[in-house]
Design an enzyme around this catalytic site. Sequence first.
Site, PDB file in Angstrom:
ATOM      1  N   GLY A   1       2.905   2.200  10.973  1.00 32.40           N
ATOM      2  CA  GLY A   1       3.693   3.336  10.932  1.00 32.40           C
ATOM      3  C   GLY A   1       4.390   3.680  12.581  1.00 32.40           C
ATOM      4  O   GLY A   1       5.176   4.529  12.357  1.00 32.40           O
TER       5      GLY A   1
ATOM      6  N   GLU B   1      -6.958   4.918   7.730  1.00 35.46           N
ATOM      7  CA  GLU B   1      -6.776   6.318   7.465  1.00 35.46           C
ATOM      8  C   GLU B   1      -8.113   6.933   6.839  1.00 35.46           C
ATOM      9  O   GLU B   1      -8.292   7.972   6.751  1.00 35.46           O
ATOM     10  CB  GLU B   1      -5.657   6.458   6.485  1.00 35.46           C
ATOM     11  CG  GLU B   1      -4.290   6.193   7.064  1.00 35.46           C
ATOM     12  CD  GLU B   1      -3.119   5.589   6.704  1.00 35.46           C
ATOM     13  OE1 GLU B   1      -3.068   5.598   5.460  1.00 35.46           O
ATOM     14  OE2 GLU B   1      -2.174   5.121   7.218  1.00 35.46           O
TER      15      GLU B   1
ATOM     16  N   SER C   1       3.566  -2.081  10.316  1.00 37.07           N
ATOM     17  CA  SER C   1       4.751  -2.058  10.795  1.00 37.07           C
ATOM     18  C   SER C   1       5.539  -3.577  10.535  1.00 37.07           C
ATOM     19  O   SER C   1       6.529  -3.951  11.046  1.00 37.07           O
ATOM     20  CB  SER C   1       5.311  -1.951  12.158  1.00 37.07           C
ATOM     21  OG  SER C   1       4.889  -0.519  12.527  1.00 37.07           O
TER      22      SER C   1
ATOM     23  N   ASN D   1       0.985  -1.274   0.000  1.00 39.28           N
ATOM     24  CA  ASN D   1      -0.199  -0.029  -0.108  1.00 39.28           C
ATOM     25  C   ASN D   1       0.940   1.118   0.205  1.00 39.28           C
ATOM     26  O   ASN D   1       1.602   1.629   1.164  1.00 39.28           O
ATOM     27  CB  ASN D   1      -0.832   0.103   1.167  1.00 39.28           C
ATOM     28  CG  ASN D   1      -1.763   1.316   1.280  1.00 39.28           C
ATOM     29  OD1 ASN D   1      -1.754   1.990   0.418  1.00 39.28           O
ATOM     30  ND2 ASN D   1      -2.498   1.435   2.494  1.00 39.28           N
ATOM     31  N   TRP D   2       1.057   1.749  -1.349  1.00 40.07           N
ATOM     32  CA  TRP D   2       1.917   2.921  -1.294  1.00 40.07           C
ATOM     33  C   TRP D   2       1.370   4.295  -0.820  1.00 40.07           C
ATOM     34  O   TRP D   2       2.058   5.126  -0.680  1.00 40.07           O
ATOM     35  CB  TRP D   2       2.296   3.326  -2.642  1.00 40.07           C
ATOM     36  CG  TRP D   2       3.528   1.916  -3.084  1.00 40.07           C
ATOM     37  CD1 TRP D   2       3.836   1.289  -2.462  1.00 40.07           C
ATOM     38  CD2 TRP D   2       3.994   2.156  -4.421  1.00 40.07           C
ATOM     39  NE1 TRP D   2       4.684   0.293  -2.991  1.00 40.07           N
ATOM     40  CE2 TRP D   2       5.015   0.975  -4.569  1.00 40.07           C
ATOM     41  CE3 TRP D   2       3.980   2.726  -5.724  1.00 40.07           C
ATOM     42  CZ2 TRP D   2       5.582   0.436  -5.311  1.00 40.07           C
ATOM     43  CZ3 TRP D   2       4.720   2.361  -6.915  1.00 40.07           C
ATOM     44  CH2 TRP D   2       5.632   1.191  -6.674  1.00 40.07           C
ATOM     45  N   LYS D   3       0.094   4.102  -0.506  1.00 35.64           N
ATOM     46  CA  LYS D   3      -0.578   5.487   0.202  1.00 35.64           C
ATOM     47  C   LYS D   3      -0.433   6.772  -0.662  1.00 35.64           C
ATOM     48  O   LYS D   3       0.058   6.410  -1.997  1.00 35.64           O
ATOM     49  CB  LYS D   3      -0.114   5.618   1.722  1.00 35.64           C
ATOM     50  CG  LYS D   3      -0.291   4.492   2.413  1.00 35.64           C
ATOM     51  CD  LYS D   3      -0.182   4.536   4.043  1.00 35.64           C
ATOM     52  CE  LYS D   3      -0.287   3.412   4.795  1.00 35.64           C
ATOM     53  NZ  LYS D   3      -0.081   3.309   6.061  1.00 35.64           N
TER      54      LYS D   3
ATOM     55  N   HIS E   1      -9.585   1.268   4.929  1.00 33.74           N
ATOM     56  CA  HIS E   1      -8.392   1.653   5.627  1.00 33.74           C
ATOM     57  C   HIS E   1      -8.723   2.236   6.676  1.00 33.74           C
ATOM     58  O   HIS E   1      -9.444   3.312   6.613  1.00 33.74           O
ATOM     59  CB  HIS E   1      -7.358   2.085   4.555  1.00 33.74           C
ATOM     60  CG  HIS E   1      -5.929   1.988   5.219  1.00 33.74           C
ATOM     61  ND1 HIS E   1      -5.536   2.824   5.907  1.00 33.74           N
ATOM     62  CD2 HIS E   1      -5.142   1.113   4.844  1.00 33.74           C
ATOM     63  CE1 HIS E   1      -4.228   2.557   6.421  1.00 33.74           C
ATOM     64  NE2 HIS E   1      -4.047   1.460   5.886  1.00 33.74           N
TER      65      HIS E   1
ATOM     66  N   GLY F   1       2.775  -1.092   4.412  1.00 29.29           N
ATOM     67  CA  GLY F   1       2.925   0.071   4.004  1.00 29.29           C
ATOM     68  C   GLY F   1       4.374   0.801   3.869  1.00 29.29           C
ATOM     69  O   GLY F   1       5.054   0.594   2.607  1.00 29.29           O
TER      70      GLY F   1
ATOM     71  N   GLU G   1      -5.533  -4.868  10.488  1.00 24.69           N
ATOM     72  CA  GLU G   1      -4.446  -3.642  10.790  1.00 24.69           C
ATOM     73  C   GLU G   1      -4.821  -3.035  12.230  1.00 24.69           C
ATOM     74  O   GLU G   1      -5.379  -2.029  12.168  1.00 24.69           O
ATOM     75  CB  GLU G   1      -4.350  -2.869   9.585  1.00 24.69           C
ATOM     76  CG  GLU G   1      -4.088  -3.407   8.202  1.00 24.69           C
ATOM     77  CD  GLU G   1      -3.683  -2.227   7.393  1.00 24.69           C
ATOM     78  OE1 GLU G   1      -2.426  -2.482   6.889  1.00 24.69           O
ATOM     79  OE2 GLU G   1      -4.081  -1.374   7.131  1.00 24.69           O
TER      80      GLU G   1
HETATM   81  P1  13P Z   1       2.890   0.440   7.882  1.00 27.19           P
HETATM   82  O1  13P Z   1       3.436  -1.018   7.175  1.00 27.19           O
HETATM   83  O2  13P Z   1       3.827   1.654   7.387  1.00 27.19           O
HETATM   84  O3  13P Z   1       2.858   0.238   9.215  1.00 27.19           O
HETATM   85  O4  13P Z   1       1.538   0.631   7.275  1.00 27.19           O
HETATM   86  C1  13P Z   1       0.705  -0.442   7.357  1.00 27.19           C
HETATM   87  C2  13P Z   1      -0.619   0.073   6.366  1.00 27.19           C
HETATM   88  O5  13P Z   1      -1.469   0.900   6.705  1.00 27.19           O
HETATM   89  C3  13P Z   1      -0.845  -0.695   5.277  1.00 27.19           C
HETATM   90  O6  13P Z   1      -2.194  -0.494   4.566  1.00 27.19           O
END
Ligand code: 13P
Length: 247
Positions: A166, A92, A204, A5-7, A90, A225, A160
Amino acid sequence: MIVANWKANGDTQKNYQWFKTFHSLVDTKVLSCVGISPSHIHFHQLKTLFQKTDVMIGVQDIDIEGGARTGSISASMASHEDCSFSLVGHSERRDFFNEDNELIGKKIHSVLQHNFKAILCIGETLEEHKLGKTKEKLKSQITDSISKLNIDEKLIIAYEPIWAIGSGKTPDPKEVNSIHEFIKDVVQSATANNFEPKVLYGGSVNDHNAAEFFNKEYIDGALVGGASLDADIFANIVNTYRRLKKI
Ligand code: 13P
């Protein structure tokens, strides 16, 4: 399945370098288990770069319908562009864009109707975790969005924990394994056809801790992520998956 997931990250030059590095480090056999969700603006660049491979290119979100909805893309548009999957719900999106379980349910319905995969993201806050309310939260996120739907392997769940995203903190993989078993049970009893989904872990994940997750029975892959932005690290995660899941 391992999904990046590159956001809101990436640009055409970086993506090209990422592709070259990743492609040179990973065996073609495992590529059908890899998904990448770049930003909408880079979707076609990634589709083109990976066109001769089985890598799935997806999107990070989808709207419930098309038409006069400025800024959105619909499931119908995505399916016409041969989109393989969409992340849905998600944390976010739930947090910054106020998405609730009802809306998320409609998104899943729309994606499945258009015949591509929906990766439903669920997870508890740190407070809920500390209060021992994780299972209660996950159960309501599942039942309030997919109850009574007819589901098949196109629905995938990503667990998640919000506090692990993160943060560099992860739950104990044994605990994640038992939560995944619980999620599979809840989905089975919530769906019209008692379907048992694949469940990915996200939060993470990196190339140091991936093996501890992938050697657990109910952990079917990862949603990655930050660590997916580095092609070398992501390739290590994918190669660990290949080794432990014997692909
Ligand atoms: P991280 O791997 O940066 O913790 O993010 C996880 C995430 O939100 C994947 O959708």
